[in-house]
Write a protein that holds these residues in place. Structure first.
Motif, PDB file in Angstrom:
ATOM      1  N   ALA A 105      14.175   5.886  24.166  1.00  0.00           N
ATOM      2  CA  ALA A 105      14.541   4.989  23.060  1.00  0.00           C
ATOM      3  C   ALA A 105      13.414   4.903  22.043  1.00  0.00           C
ATOM      4  N   ASN A 106      12.179   4.862  22.520  1.00  0.00           N
ATOM      5  CA  ASN A 106      11.040   4.851  21.598  1.00  0.00           C
ATOM      6  C   ASN A 106      11.045   6.101  20.722  1.00  0.00           C
ATOM      7  N   THR A 107      11.354   7.242  21.332  1.00  0.00           N
ATOM      8  CA  THR A 107      11.401   8.496  20.581  1.00  0.00           C
ATOM      9  C   THR A 107      12.489   8.452  19.512  1.00  0.00           C
ATOM     10  N   LEU A 108      13.661   7.968  19.890  1.00  0.00           N
ATOM     11  CA  LEU A 108      14.766   7.870  18.927  1.00  0.00           C
ATOM     12  C   LEU A 108      14.419   6.913  17.793  1.00  0.00           C
ATOM     13  N   GLN A 109      13.722   5.841  18.116  1.00  0.00           N
ATOM     14  CA  GLN A 109      13.345   4.886  17.077  1.00  0.00           C
ATOM     15  C   GLN A 109      12.260   5.455  16.164  1.00  0.00           C
ATOM     16  N   GLN A 110      11.339   6.202  16.737  1.00  0.00           N
ATOM     17  CA  GLN A 110      10.292   6.827  15.931  1.00  0.00           C
ATOM     18  C   GLN A 110      10.856   7.914  15.015  1.00  0.00           C
ATOM     19  N   LEU A 111      11.876   8.624  15.506  1.00  0.00           N
ATOM     20  CA  LEU A 111      12.468   9.745  14.758  1.00  0.00           C
ATOM     21  C   LEU A 111      13.871   9.397  14.252  1.00  0.00           C
ATOM     22  N   ARG A 112      14.056   8.155  13.877  1.00  0.00           N
ATOM     23  CA  ARG A 112      15.396   7.653  13.533  1.00  0.00           C
ATOM     24  C   ARG A 112      16.040   8.369  12.344  1.00  0.00           C
ATOM     25  N   TYR A 113      15.250   9.024  11.516  1.00  0.00           N
ATOM     26  CA  TYR A 113      15.816   9.715  10.350  1.00  0.00           C
ATOM     27  C   TYR A 113      16.134  11.181  10.626  1.00  0.00           C
ATOM     28  N   ASP A 114      15.864  11.639  11.857  1.00  0.00           N
ATOM     29  CA  ASP A 114      16.107  13.041  12.195  1.00  0.00           C
ATOM     30  C   ASP A 114      17.597  13.253  12.472  1.00  0.00           C
ATOM     31  N   GLY A 115      18.235  14.065  11.673  1.00  0.00           N
ATOM     32  CA  GLY A 115      19.673  14.297  11.790  1.00  0.00           C
ATOM     33  C   GLY A 115      20.083  15.153  12.960  1.00  0.00           C
ATOM     34  N   ARG A 116      19.136  15.645  13.721  1.00  0.00           N
ATOM     35  CA  ARG A 116      19.477  16.488  14.868  1.00  0.00           C
ATOM     36  C   ARG A 116      19.824  15.665  16.107  1.00  0.00           C
ATOM     37  N   PHE A 117      19.597  14.357  16.056  1.00  0.00           N
ATOM     38  CA  PHE A 117      20.047  13.472  17.128  1.00  0.00           C
ATOM     39  C   PHE A 117      21.437  12.956  16.775  1.00  0.00           C
ATOM     40  N   SER A 118      22.310  12.861  17.773  1.00  0.00           N
ATOM     41  CA  SER A 118      23.660  12.356  17.529  1.00  0.00           C
ATOM     42  C   SER A 118      23.607  10.869  17.165  1.00  0.00           C
ATOM     43  N   GLN A 119      24.592  10.426  16.409  1.00  0.00           N
ATOM     44  CA  GLN A 119      24.636   9.019  16.029  1.00  0.00           C
ATOM     45  C   GLN A 119      24.825   8.137  17.262  1.00  0.00           C
ATOM     46  N   GLY A 120      25.590   8.647  18.231  1.00  0.00           N
ATOM     47  CA  GLY A 120      25.786   7.882  19.457  1.00  0.00           C
ATOM     48  C   GLY A 120      24.479   7.616  20.183  1.00  0.00           C
ATOM     49  N   ASN A 121      23.615   8.634  20.252  1.00  0.00           N
ATOM     50  CA  ASN A 121      22.324   8.447  20.904  1.00  0.00           C
ATOM     51  C   ASN A 121      21.406   7.550  20.080  1.00  0.00           C
ATOM     52  N   LYS A 122      21.467   7.667  18.772  1.00  0.00           N
ATOM     53  CA  LYS A 122      20.668   6.774  17.926  1.00  0.00           C
ATOM     54  C   LYS A 122      21.085   5.323  18.131  1.00  0.00           C
ATOM     55  N   ASP A 123      22.397   5.095  18.186  1.00  0.00           N
ATOM     56  CA  ASP A 123      22.894   3.730  18.408  1.00  0.00           C
ATOM     57  C   ASP A 123      22.467   3.218  19.770  1.00  0.00           C
ATOM     58  N   TRP A 124      22.525   4.089  20.790  1.00  0.00           N
ATOM     59  CA  TRP A 124      22.070   3.697  22.127  1.00  0.00           C
ATOM     60  C   TRP A 124      20.593   3.323  22.094  1.00  0.00           C
ATOM     61  N   GLY A 125      19.786   4.121  21.403  1.00  0.00           N
ATOM     62  CA  GLY A 125      18.354   3.860  21.337  1.00  0.00           C
ATOM     63  C   GLY A 125      18.025   2.498  20.761  1.00  0.00           C
ATOM     64  N   LYS A 126      18.870   2.018  19.861  1.00  0.00           N
ATOM     65  CA  LYS A 126      18.642   0.706  19.244  1.00  0.00           C
ATOM     66  C   LYS A 126      18.874  -0.438  20.226  1.00  0.00           C
ATOM     67  N   THR A 127      19.631  -0.165  21.299  1.00  0.00           N
ATOM     68  CA  THR A 127      19.932  -1.235  22.257  1.00  0.00           C
ATOM     69  C   THR A 127      18.788  -1.475  23.237  1.00  0.00           C
ATOM     70  N   ILE A 128      17.804  -0.577  23.267  1.00  0.00           N
ATOM     71  CA  ILE A 128      16.657  -0.711  24.169  1.00  0.00           C
ATOM     72  C   ILE A 128      15.516  -1.366  23.402  1.00  0.00           C
TER      73      ILE A 128
END
Length: 241
Positions: free
Chosen positions: A73-96
């Motif tokens: 989740a920290n990684t997803l939050q740090q790289l939140r603007y990277d379009g190579r992560f799915s939106q579903g995983n980005k949304d999940w990362g925000k819940t942690i």
């Protein structure tokens, strides 16, 4: 799994302020080790086309569900603007919950290729889903406004040791406490676990909310009826399905 190193949930500044910098430092070092292990697992299990679907399991065994989720989740939050992560995983990362720490959080950000790491995150989330835990989707929609007294509540997995990460351990009957009332100054709730009868006090924030009726299993309904009728519950004797 409960023997894993404690995951410190606050920032270095908060740890210093609370005299817990040693706890923070040990947890931070373990976050780094977890990051390195994720990167190694991806290198060893990616054949150039696909990722071995079992590669997350050894990491979970070594570091536990909570720390692996924290690092991902920290990684997803740090790289939140990277379009190579799915939106579903980005949304999940925000819940942690990862406390803001500009100086240190970037240091345990996973450095694997984002597209491959996205697949690893998918595998981790599948492993958690297979546990059958209750979540927000199983709770009533207006949980924050509800009086909890006399209701079956869903205890957040974050409040449980990982050896108890099963749905049956998340269902608690709220007896009383100031925390039952929304907006009350007191936040404590006295509750009983429906699967084994353990009675404890929790904070209102430890619960996701009351479970929606359609998700309450039959064995739990029977336990609630026994509690409300003052009858013996038969804790530990029922067949939980």
């Amino acid at each position: 799994m409960d023997n894993k190193l404690y995951l410190y949930p606050y920032s270095a500044k908060e740890a210093d302020r609370n005299g817990e910098i040693k706890l923070w430092r040990e947890s931070f070092k373990e976050n780094i080790r977890c990051r390195d292990a994720i990167e190694a697992a991806i290198r060893e299990n990616f054949d150039g086309m696909r990722l071995n679907g079992d590669c997350a399991s050894s990491l979970i065994q070594r570091f536990g569900y909570k720390r692996v989720a924290f690092v991902l989740a920290n990684t997803l939050q740090q790289l939140r603007y990277d379009g190579r992560f799915s939106q579903g995983n980005k949304d999940w990362g925000k819940t942690i919950s990862v406390p803001p720490d500009q100086e240190h959080n970037s240091q345990f950000c996973v450095r694997s290729h984002p597209a491959v790491l996205d697949g690893f995150i998918n595998e981790y989330r599948k492993s958690v889903e297979q546990l059958g835990l209750y979540g927000a989707k199983h709770s009533v929609s207006d949980a924050a406004q509800q009086d909890y007294e006399g209701k079956v509540l869903i205890l957040s997995p974050e409040a449980l040791a990982e050896s108890y990460w099963e749905g049956k351990y998340q269902l608690w009957y709220a007896h009383d406490g100031f925390g039952c009332r929304p907006g009350a100054i007191g936040r404590s709730i006295r509750a009983s676990c429906l699967c084994d009868g353990e009675q404890s006090r929790w904070q209102r924030t430890d619960f996701i909310g009351p479970i929606a009726g359609e998700h309450l299993p039959d064995w739990a309904k029977e336990q609630v009826q026994c509690i409300e009728n003052g009858q013996s519950t038969g804790f530990g004797e029922m067949d939980l399905i």
